[in-house]
Design a protein around this motif. Structure first.
Motif, PDB file in Angstrom:
ATOM      1  N   ILE A  62       9.709 -42.512  12.359  1.00 20.08           N
ATOM      2  CA  ILE A  62       9.196 -42.952  11.059  1.00 20.08           C
ATOM      3  C   ILE A  62       8.026 -42.136  10.537  1.00 20.08           C
ATOM      4  O   ILE A  62       7.833 -42.023   9.334  1.00 20.08           O
ATOM      5  N   ALA A  63       7.219 -41.592  11.425  1.00 22.66           N
ATOM      6  CA  ALA A  63       5.974 -40.963  11.010  1.00 22.66           C
ATOM      7  C   ALA A  63       6.215 -39.793  10.073  1.00 22.66           C
ATOM      8  O   ALA A  63       6.935 -38.856  10.400  1.00 22.66           O
ATOM      9  N   GLY A  64       5.606 -39.885   8.914  1.00 23.56           N
ATOM     10  CA  GLY A  64       5.739 -38.834   7.917  1.00 23.56           C
ATOM     11  C   GLY A  64       6.956 -38.990   7.015  1.00 23.56           C
ATOM     12  O   GLY A  64       7.111 -38.258   6.047  1.00 23.56           O
ATOM     13  N   PHE A  65       7.825 -39.971   7.314  1.00 17.31           N
ATOM     14  CA  PHE A  65       9.049 -40.146   6.527  1.00 17.31           C
ATOM     15  C   PHE A  65       9.097 -41.462   5.769  1.00 17.31           C
ATOM     16  O   PHE A  65       9.877 -41.609   4.840  1.00 17.31           O
ATOM     17  N   LYS A  66       8.290 -42.434   6.178  1.00 16.64           N
ATOM     18  CA  LYS A  66       8.466 -43.780   5.635  1.00 16.64           C
ATOM     19  C   LYS A  66       8.207 -43.872   4.134  1.00 16.64           C
ATOM     20  O   LYS A  66       8.718 -44.780   3.490  1.00 16.64           O
ATOM     21  N   ASP A  67       7.437 -42.940   3.573  1.00 19.28           N
ATOM     22  CA  ASP A  67       7.210 -42.968   2.132  1.00 19.28           C
ATOM     23  C   ASP A  67       8.310 -42.240   1.364  1.00 19.28           C
ATOM     24  O   ASP A  67       8.395 -42.355   0.146  1.00 19.28           O
ATOM     25  N   GLU A  68       9.144 -41.505   2.076  1.00 18.82           N
ATOM     26  CA  GLU A  68      10.167 -40.701   1.417  1.00 18.82           C
ATOM     27  C   GLU A  68      11.556 -41.311   1.492  1.00 18.82           C
ATOM     28  O   GLU A  68      12.363 -41.145   0.589  1.00 18.82           O
ATOM     29  N   THR A  69      11.845 -41.987   2.599  1.00 17.02           N
ATOM     30  CA  THR A  69      13.214 -42.444   2.822  1.00 17.02           C
ATOM     31  C   THR A  69      13.199 -43.766   3.578  1.00 17.02           C
ATOM     32  O   THR A  69      12.188 -44.131   4.190  1.00 17.02           O
ATOM     33  N   LEU A  70      14.309 -44.481   3.541  1.00 15.61           N
ATOM     34  CA  LEU A  70      14.456 -45.709   4.305  1.00 15.61           C
ATOM     35  C   LEU A  70      14.967 -45.328   5.686  1.00 15.61           C
ATOM     36  O   LEU A  70      16.119 -44.935   5.851  1.00 15.61           O
TER      37      LEU A  70
END
Length: 200
Positions: A62-70
């Motif tokens: 999740i780290a670094g991705f949670k604001d971009e994708t589900l």
């Protein structure tokens, strides 16, 4: 220092952990000198170590991705909030390591309430951001109770080293806190710190 929606929760958690450390240093606790107390402390270490490793593993996904994708792979394929669940496992471990039923129950109940509220807020944000895709995810994957049959690991995964390093520091802080807790306990048992109260 930048602030995020999780900053108040983190500050409350740190304050709570400081209070727990102080209580261990100045209290006589029910199981502090028994063999059962040693077993509880070791069980606490096992819970904390599992939580630390699990948090690193979940952060990889999740780290670094949670604001971009589900994110729906790895631990997030089995439950929606693995980091919160692992934080509760760490809280249980810390509570066990204190060798006090009162401290353990208070810590788990308080952090459980805080993390449940954070999970509800996070679900609302994800629903607003991802709409129907999050609705489908919420229906398929429970918040805190893992469904092992739905666990999936992708063949490849992009890893962001800076974020992963932060996850390792997070895990190390849990183990470091355990060491401080054991030290406070040893100082209390040796009579170095005063005994101001007795706790079950």
């Amino acid at each position: 220092m930048s602030s995020s929606p999780s900053t108040p929760r983190l500050r409350i958690t740190v304050a709570l952990l400081v209070v727990v450390l102080a209580l261990v240093a100045v209290s006589e606790r029910g199981w502090a000198t028994s063999l059962a107390g040693v077993a509880l402390q070791l069980a606490g270490l096992a819970c904390i170590a599992c939580a630390a490793l699990g948090r690193v593993w979940a952060s990889v996904f999740i780290a670094g991705f949670k604001d971009e994708t589900l994110v729906r792979s790895g631990p997030y394929s089995a439950l929606r909030h693995p980091l919160y669940l692992l934080s509760l496992l760490a809280a249980l471990g810390i509570g066990l390591a204190t060798r006090s039923l009162a401290i353990m129950l208070a810590l788990v109940a308080t952090l459980g309430t805080i993390h449940a509220a954070a999970a509800r807020r996070e679900d609302a944000v994800l629903h607003a951001r991802h709409g129907a895709a999050f609705g489908d995810y919420r229906r398929a994957v429970r918040a805190f109770w893992p469904r092992r049959s739905s666990y999936e690991i992708p063949e490849r995964l992009e890893i962001r080293p800076r974020v992963l390093w932060k996850a390792f520091l997070d895990a190390g802080s849990l183990l470091g806190y355990y060491a401080l807790l054991v030290l406070a306990d040893a100082l209390q048992l040796a009579g170095v710190t005063p005994t101001w109260l007795a706790l079950p």
